[in-house]
Scaffold this motif. Structure first.
Motif, PDB file in Angstrom:
ATOM      1  N   GLY A 109       0.884  -1.230   0.003  1.00  0.00           N
ATOM      2  CA  GLY A 109       0.066   0.273  -0.067  1.00  0.00           C
ATOM      3  C   GLY A 109       0.734   1.401   0.041  1.00  0.00           C
ATOM      4  O   GLY A 109       1.922   1.358   0.723  1.00  0.00           O
ATOM      5  N   LEU A 110       0.650   2.133  -0.882  1.00  0.00           N
ATOM      6  CA  LEU A 110       1.445   3.423  -0.847  1.00  0.00           C
ATOM      7  C   LEU A 110       0.703   4.658  -0.952  1.00  0.00           C
ATOM      8  O   LEU A 110      -0.395   4.820  -1.874  1.00  0.00           O
ATOM      9  CB  LEU A 110       2.249   3.390  -2.322  1.00  0.00           C
ATOM     10  N   VAL A 111       0.911   5.639  -0.194  1.00  0.00           N
ATOM     11  CA  VAL A 111       0.479   6.966  -0.477  1.00  0.00           C
ATOM     12  C   VAL A 111       1.568   7.849  -0.344  1.00  0.00           C
ATOM     13  O   VAL A 111       2.188   8.146   0.543  1.00  0.00           O
ATOM     14  CB  VAL A 111      -0.556   7.371   0.809  1.00  0.00           C
ATOM     15  N   THR A 112       1.872   8.614  -1.600  1.00  0.00           N
ATOM     16  CA  THR A 112       3.054   9.220  -1.739  1.00  0.00           C
ATOM     17  C   THR A 112       2.804  10.638  -2.632  1.00  0.00           C
ATOM     18  O   THR A 112       1.860  10.723  -3.151  1.00  0.00           O
ATOM     19  CB  THR A 112       4.034   8.213  -2.576  1.00  0.00           C
ATOM     20  N   ALA A 160      -0.617   1.803  -8.003  1.00  0.00           N
ATOM     21  CA  ALA A 160      -0.300   1.956  -9.274  1.00  0.00           C
ATOM     22  C   ALA A 160      -0.048   3.269  -9.827  1.00  0.00           C
ATOM     23  O   ALA A 160       0.673   3.508 -10.617  1.00  0.00           O
ATOM     24  CB  ALA A 160      -1.714   1.800  -9.886  1.00  0.00           C
ATOM     25  N   GLU A 161      -0.794   4.473  -8.931  1.00  0.00           N
ATOM     26  CA  GLU A 161      -0.083   5.764  -9.554  1.00  0.00           C
ATOM     27  C   GLU A 161       1.140   6.098  -9.046  1.00  0.00           C
ATOM     28  O   GLU A 161       2.016   6.600  -9.888  1.00  0.00           O
ATOM     29  CB  GLU A 161      -1.319   6.752  -8.718  1.00  0.00           C
ATOM     30  N   THR A 162       1.534   5.648  -8.019  1.00  0.00           N
ATOM     31  CA  THR A 162       3.094   5.732  -7.505  1.00  0.00           C
ATOM     32  C   THR A 162       4.135   5.029  -8.188  1.00  0.00           C
ATOM     33  O   THR A 162       5.235   5.754  -8.874  1.00  0.00           O
ATOM     34  CB  THR A 162       3.541   5.387  -6.016  1.00  0.00           C
ATOM     35  N   TRP A 163       3.753   3.818  -8.729  1.00  0.00           N
ATOM     36  CA  TRP A 163       4.888   3.142  -9.705  1.00  0.00           C
ATOM     37  C   TRP A 163       4.781   3.827 -10.960  1.00  0.00           C
ATOM     38  O   TRP A 163       5.647   3.963 -11.455  1.00  0.00           O
ATOM     39  CB  TRP A 163       4.240   1.683  -9.729  1.00  0.00           C
ATOM     40  N   SER A 164       3.563   4.260 -11.499  1.00  0.00           N
ATOM     41  CA  SER A 164       3.564   4.921 -12.814  1.00  0.00           C
ATOM     42  C   SER A 164       4.364   6.032 -12.861  1.00  0.00           C
ATOM     43  O   SER A 164       5.121   6.435 -13.784  1.00  0.00           O
ATOM     44  CB  SER A 164       2.282   5.154 -13.213  1.00  0.00           C
TER      45      SER A 164
END
Length: 416
Positions: free
Chosen positions: A18-21, A28-32
């Motif tokens: 899980g990521l919030v960055t 998905a958004e962070t990796w992209s």
């Protein structure tokens, strides 16, 4: 690979992320954004008038939509970010500690890293005290600002009743938490640990302190170009906020429920520089100790490392020292990146966010580029990915985190 030392201990695997960055809300958004190499640093209205008036904030994050108005008001932002990342990580893993058919909640631990706690709440309440006196201070001051509370709130959110703690090793806090979680699983204390790191300390006082230290980039005319790890023109880090959460399980527990395994957490190493409050040991001896310990615990030879997500803060001393250590220990074959070029430096959350990105690199066989790397420092002799993603088979990857106080934590992930 060589046999893992202490191989009687259970293997530990990653089953949820899980990521919030600043690169986006969600994995998905962070990796992209990480793959795009597009920086996130921008002018920060809360820092108007400061010597350094830009940062990397999480875009479009709405705590009221996440938690409702009343609950959002009772949680400092560093806890809000952690809870959101935890929800995504648990959904990704398919676990529900509140459902006995999913797992035994008494054997689900929570270990999160955090450096500074609820600084936003604390600064607000100091203003209230000075402007209106003691009776104006909120009774929620302590539970909102104390460093330990984030793990407690995560346990309340998900019903995890196992061991519960917070690690505080400055910029290494998130990686230290993941390493401690691995140790818990290998000791038999838990079947599952929710782990990672969180930070939201882009407050006027904290940012003024970092600026006075000379730690921050002062590239005010072009904030997007300010975080430039390993570049010859780097001049300091860009402060950020964010949270990264991983669900770790023993391999046997994951198999028993048919979980998807994203990667194996093979090794963890920790050390102290015992040198200086803020500057790294110029020889990198502490960092080297942690790297070698992580490789040893993973049963991995140095030449087997394919990829390193470096600490890579964009400060003159850190990047050069780290690069020298990587060259000395690994040689020059591993492909290195610093995703801080995109995300900035989120302090206690950085090691966890970068651990998650390292897992994704292993999964996808892709190394994100180091943003703003226009001219590699001539003294750096490692292979650093820049401009575009680098596709290559990644069987072994390492994530480095080094904190103020000389506290070092290194994680080694291997393909599932």
């Amino acid at each position: 690979m060589t046999p893992t030392r202490g191989s009687g201990a259970p293997d530990v695997v990653v089953t949820g992320l899980g990521l919030v960055t600043p690169a986006g809300v969600g994995v998905a958004e962070t990796w992209s954004r990480a793959l795009s190499g597009e920086p996130t640093a921008a002018p920060d209205p809360e820092l108007d008038g400061h010597t350094v008036d830009f940062s990397c904030r999480v875009p479009g994050y709405d705590p009221v939509a996440q938690f409702g108005r009343r609950r959002a008001w009772r949680l400092d932002r560093y806890v809000q970010l952690a809870l959101t990342a935890t929800r995504e990580a648990l959904a990704d893993s398919g676990l529900n500690p509140q459902d006995a058919r999913s797992c035994d909640a008494t054997r689900v631990g929570v270990v999160l890293g955090n450096a500074l706690g609820g600084t936003s709440t604390f600064e607000q309440q100091v203003r209230s005290l000075h402007e209106a006196g003691p009776q104006a201070v909120s009774p929620m001051l302590v539970p909102m600002s104390a460093v330990n509370m984030v793990s407690g709130y995560v346990a309340m959110e998900v019903g995890a009743r196992g061991p519960n703690l917070v690690t505080a090793t400055a910029c290494a806090s998130g990686a230290t938490a993941i390493g401690v979680a691995r140790d818990m699983l290998r000791s038999g204390a838990c079947d599952v640990v929710i782990t990672g790191g969180t930070e939201s300390s882009l407050t006027p006082t904290v940012m003024a302190g970092f600026a006075r230290m000379g730690a921050l980039s002062r590239r005010r005319a072009d904030p997007a170009a300010a975080s430039r790890p390993f570049d010859a023109d780097r001049d300091g880090f860009v402060a950020a906020e964010g949270a990264g959460v991983l669900v770790l399980e023993t391999a046997a527990h994951a198999r028993s429920r048919g979980a998807r395994v994203r990667a194996r957490l093979g090794g963890y190493g920790a050390s102290a520089d015992a040198h200086h409050a803020t500057a790294p040991d110029p020889e990198g001896r502490g960092a080297e100790l942690a790297i070698r310990a992580a490789l040893d615990s993973a049963g991995v030879a140095p030449h087997e490392v394919d990829h390193v997500n470096a600490h890579g803060t964009s400060t003159p001393l850190n990047d050069l020292t780290e690069a020298h250590v990587l060259k000395r220990v690994l040689g020059s074959d591993a492909v290195v990146t610093s995703t801080k070029g995109v995300t900035g430096h989120s302090l206690g959350a950085a090691g966890a966010i970068e651990a998650a990105l390292t897992v994704l690199a292993v999964e996808h066989g892709t190394v994100p580029p180091t943003a703003n790397l226009d001219s590699l420092d001539a003294a750096i002799e490692v292979e650093v990915a820049a401009k575009t993603p680098r596709e290559l088979p990644i069987d072994v990857a390492m994530s480095n985190s080094f904190g103020f106080g000389g506290q070092n934590a290194v994680l080694v992930f291997t393909a599932a």
